[in-house]
Motif scaffolding. Structure first.
Motif, PDB file in Angstrom:
ATOM      1  N   PHE A 129      69.778  16.477 -11.723  1.00 11.33           N
ATOM      2  CA  PHE A 129      69.970  16.163 -10.166  1.00 11.33           C
ATOM      3  C   PHE A 129      71.461  15.724 -10.075  1.00 11.33           C
ATOM      4  O   PHE A 129      72.368  15.409 -10.944  1.00 11.33           O
ATOM      5  CB  PHE A 129      69.194  14.862  -9.619  1.00 11.33           C
ATOM      6  CG  PHE A 129      67.746  15.392  -9.972  1.00 11.33           C
ATOM      7  CD1 PHE A 129      67.103  16.406  -9.105  1.00 11.33           C
ATOM      8  CD2 PHE A 129      66.849  14.846 -10.873  1.00 11.33           C
ATOM      9  CE1 PHE A 129      66.075  16.677  -9.000  1.00 11.33           C
ATOM     10  CE2 PHE A 129      65.415  15.089 -10.857  1.00 11.33           C
ATOM     11  CZ  PHE A 129      65.089  16.124  -9.966  1.00 11.33           C
ATOM     12  N   GLU A 130      72.023  15.598  -8.975  1.00 14.98           N
ATOM     13  CA  GLU A 130      73.441  15.243  -8.658  1.00 14.98           C
ATOM     14  C   GLU A 130      73.532  13.733  -8.985  1.00 14.98           C
ATOM     15  O   GLU A 130      72.589  12.906  -9.332  1.00 14.98           O
ATOM     16  CB  GLU A 130      73.649  15.166  -6.993  1.00 14.98           C
ATOM     17  CG  GLU A 130      73.555  16.513  -6.509  1.00 14.98           C
ATOM     18  CD  GLU A 130      74.867  17.410  -6.993  1.00 14.98           C
ATOM     19  OE1 GLU A 130      75.665  16.984  -7.531  1.00 14.98           O
ATOM     20  OE2 GLU A 130      74.436  18.626  -7.206  1.00 14.98           O
ATOM     21  N   GLY A 131      74.752  13.313  -9.183  1.00 14.80           N
ATOM     22  CA  GLY A 131      75.017  12.010  -9.701  1.00 14.80           C
ATOM     23  C   GLY A 131      76.403  12.027 -10.404  1.00 14.80           C
ATOM     24  O   GLY A 131      76.997  12.760 -10.552  1.00 14.80           O
TER      25      GLY A 131
ATOM     26  N   GLY B 217      75.601  18.740 -17.074  1.00 15.39           N
ATOM     27  CA  GLY B 217      75.028  18.091 -18.052  1.00 15.39           C
ATOM     28  C   GLY B 217      75.671  16.644 -18.416  1.00 15.39           C
ATOM     29  O   GLY B 217      76.771  16.480 -17.862  1.00 15.39           O
ATOM     30  N   THR B 218      75.236  15.774 -19.104  1.00 16.32           N
ATOM     31  CA  THR B 218      75.650  14.560 -19.529  1.00 16.32           C
ATOM     32  C   THR B 218      75.657  14.592 -21.006  1.00 16.32           C
ATOM     33  O   THR B 218      75.061  14.993 -21.789  1.00 16.32           O
ATOM     34  CB  THR B 218      74.650  13.671 -19.035  1.00 16.32           C
ATOM     35  OG1 THR B 218      74.787  13.561 -17.507  1.00 16.32           O
ATOM     36  CG2 THR B 218      74.978  11.850 -19.389  1.00 16.32           C
TER      37      THR B 218
ATOM     38  N   ASP C 174      67.653  11.050 -13.882  1.00 13.65           N
ATOM     39  CA  ASP C 174      68.380   9.734 -13.334  1.00 13.65           C
ATOM     40  C   ASP C 174      69.709  10.323 -12.364  1.00 13.65           C
ATOM     41  O   ASP C 174      70.515  10.611 -13.089  1.00 13.65           O
ATOM     42  CB  ASP C 174      68.573   8.665 -14.054  1.00 13.65           C
ATOM     43  CG  ASP C 174      67.287   8.010 -14.747  1.00 13.65           C
ATOM     44  OD1 ASP C 174      66.691   7.320 -14.351  1.00 13.65           O
ATOM     45  OD2 ASP C 174      66.962   8.722 -15.831  1.00 13.65           O
ATOM     46  N   LYS C 175      69.573   9.785 -11.111  1.00 15.01           N
ATOM     47  CA  LYS C 175      70.937  10.284 -10.452  1.00 15.01           C
ATOM     48  C   LYS C 175      71.920   9.361 -10.795  1.00 15.01           C
ATOM     49  O   LYS C 175      73.306   9.472 -11.022  1.00 15.01           O
ATOM     50  CB  LYS C 175      70.800  10.148  -8.896  1.00 15.01           C
ATOM     51  CG  LYS C 175      69.878  11.207  -8.335  1.00 15.01           C
ATOM     52  CD  LYS C 175      69.501  11.327  -6.949  1.00 15.01           C
ATOM     53  CE  LYS C 175      68.741  12.534  -6.426  1.00 15.01           C
ATOM     54  NZ  LYS C 175      68.620  12.506  -4.996  1.00 15.01           N
ATOM     55  N   LYS C 176      71.706   7.869 -11.062  1.00 16.03           N
ATOM     56  CA  LYS C 176      72.598   6.860 -11.280  1.00 16.03           C
ATOM     57  C   LYS C 176      72.873   6.821 -12.749  1.00 16.03           C
ATOM     58  O   LYS C 176      71.806   6.744 -13.669  1.00 16.03           O
ATOM     59  CB  LYS C 176      72.147   5.759 -10.772  1.00 16.03           C
ATOM     60  CG  LYS C 176      72.052   5.414  -9.160  1.00 16.03           C
ATOM     61  CD  LYS C 176      71.678   4.238  -8.766  1.00 16.03           C
ATOM     62  CE  LYS C 176      71.482   3.819  -7.407  1.00 16.03           C
ATOM     63  NZ  LYS C 176      71.043   2.615  -6.929  1.00 16.03           N
TER      64      LYS C 176
END
Length: 286
Positions: free
Chosen positions: A122-124, A138-139, A253-255
Motif C-alpha cells: 500500500f501507499e506510504g 518495496g521496503t 502497513d501504510k505508516k
C-alpha cells in the motif's frame, strides 16, 4: 563472567500468545506508561491487546479479520498505535536484551549487519522501486545482530536505498548501550554491498574492526582452502527468522513507524526465546 547455563536444546513452540514469564517482564513497562485511571471506563486488558498484536504479526492478517477473542479490532489497533508512538515495543526489546546481557548471553565481540528487501502493498513513506522485483514498490529492512544472531538494531527505508547508506543509522539504532570499543574490541562482518567509503567510514566512526568482503575478492586462497570462514551467516539467519512473520515478509502497513514497530516486537520475541533457553534468568526487567 562464566558462560550462562542453558536448558537442553529442543525446538521451541511458536509464540502466539505471551507466556507468563514474558508478561512478567512486560507488565511493569506498560504499567509505567499507562497507569490505571482512578475514574472512568476500565482500561483494556493490555495483555490481551499484545496477544492480538502478536497474532497479527505472525499471520499478517487484516486488522478487521482478527479473531473476536481479542476484542474489537479497532481497540487492538488503537493500542498498537499507542505502543508504537510511545516507543513501548522498542523499550520491551531493550529490556529483554539488557536482561540477557546481565546473564552474559550477549556476545558483543562479533557482530554482523545486512539488509533485505520486501514487497510493500500500500501507499506510504519509506517505499521505493525494488530492483529485484521489477521495480515494484518495496521496503528494505537493515538489521544488526550479535554473534549468536540476537538482533541489536533495525531500521527501514525504501527498497532502492543501498545497504551501506543505512549502516550508520542501523548502528545508531542499537537498543542498548554498546560496550566501549576501547575496552572490548568489536568486529563487524559485512558483505560486498558495504565495500565502499561509506561502509568503511561508518565502521570507523563506531569503533568497529571491519570485516568486509571486498569486491572481486576470492573466497578461497591459492591452495583452495577457505581460511577465514564468513561470520555473516548469523544475520542472514536472523532475517530468515523475522521473515517467518507474515506481517514482516510483506509490508501491509501504510505508516513506516507501524511497520518498524512490528519489527521491534518480533526482535523482542527472539530475545524472549533466548531467555527461555536460559531458564528465564533470575528476575524481572522493569
Amino acid at each position: 563472567m562464566p558462560a550462562p547455563e542453558t536448558t537442553v536444546a529442543r525446538p521451541q513452540p511458536t509464540i502466539w500468545e505471551l507466556p507468563n514469564e514474558l508478561w512478567d517482564r512486560i507488565e511493569p513497562i506498560l504499567a509505567r506508561h499507562y497507569p490505571p485511571a482512578r475514574t472512568g471506563r476500565p482500561r483494556s486488558d493490555l495483555r490481551l491487546m499484545l496477544d492480538g498484536i502478536v497474532f497479527r504479526l505472525r499471520t499478517g492478517c487484516q486488522w478487521n479479520q482478527m479473531p473476536e477473542r481479542y476484542g474489537p479490532d479497532s481497540t487492538v489497533h488503537k493500542w498498537f498505535q499507542a505502543f508504537v508512538g510511545d516507543g513501548v515495543l522498542e523499550e520491551i526489546w531493550s529490556a529483554l536484551v539488557n536482561e540477557c546481557e546481565q546473564l552474559g548471553a550477549v556476545e558483543w565481540e562479533w557482530q554482523a549487519a545486512d539488509g533485505v528487501m520486501g514487497k510493500s502493498r500500500f501507499e506510504g513513506d519509506k517505499r521505493g522501486p525494488n530492483p529485484t522485483d521489477r521495480a515494484k514498490p518495496g521496503t528494505k529492512k537493515s538489521v544488526l545482530v550479535e554473534a549468536d544472531g540476537g538482533p541489536l538494531g533495525a531500521v527501514i527505508d525504501a527498497a532502492n536505498v543501498n545497504d551501506h547508506k543505512l549502516l550508520d543509522e542501523t548502528i545508531e539504532a542499537i537498543v542498548v548501550e554498546r560496550p566501549d570499543p576501547e575496552q572490548l574490541v568489536q568486529h563487524l562482518c559485512l558483505d560486498k554491498a558495504y565495500d565502499n567509503k561509506t561502509g568503511d567510514h561508518a565502521c570507523e566512526q563506531a569503533g568497529y574492526v571491519p570485516h568486509i568482503r571486498r569486491i572481486g575478492e576470492e573466497k578461497l586462497d591459492e591452495s583452495g582452502i577457505k581460511r577465514h570462514p564468513a561470520r555473516r551467516w548469523v544475520v542472514e539467519r536472523t532475517i530468515a527468522w523475522l521473515q517467518k512473520c507474515r506481517a514482516l515478509l510483506i509490508r501491509y502497513d501504510k505508516k513506516s513507524e507501524n511497520y518498524l514497530g512490528l519489527i521491534q516486537l518480533a526482535c523482542a520475541l527472539l530475545w524472549s526465546r533466548r531467555l527461555q533457553r536460559l531458564g528465564w534468568g533470575a528476575g524481572v526487567c522493569g
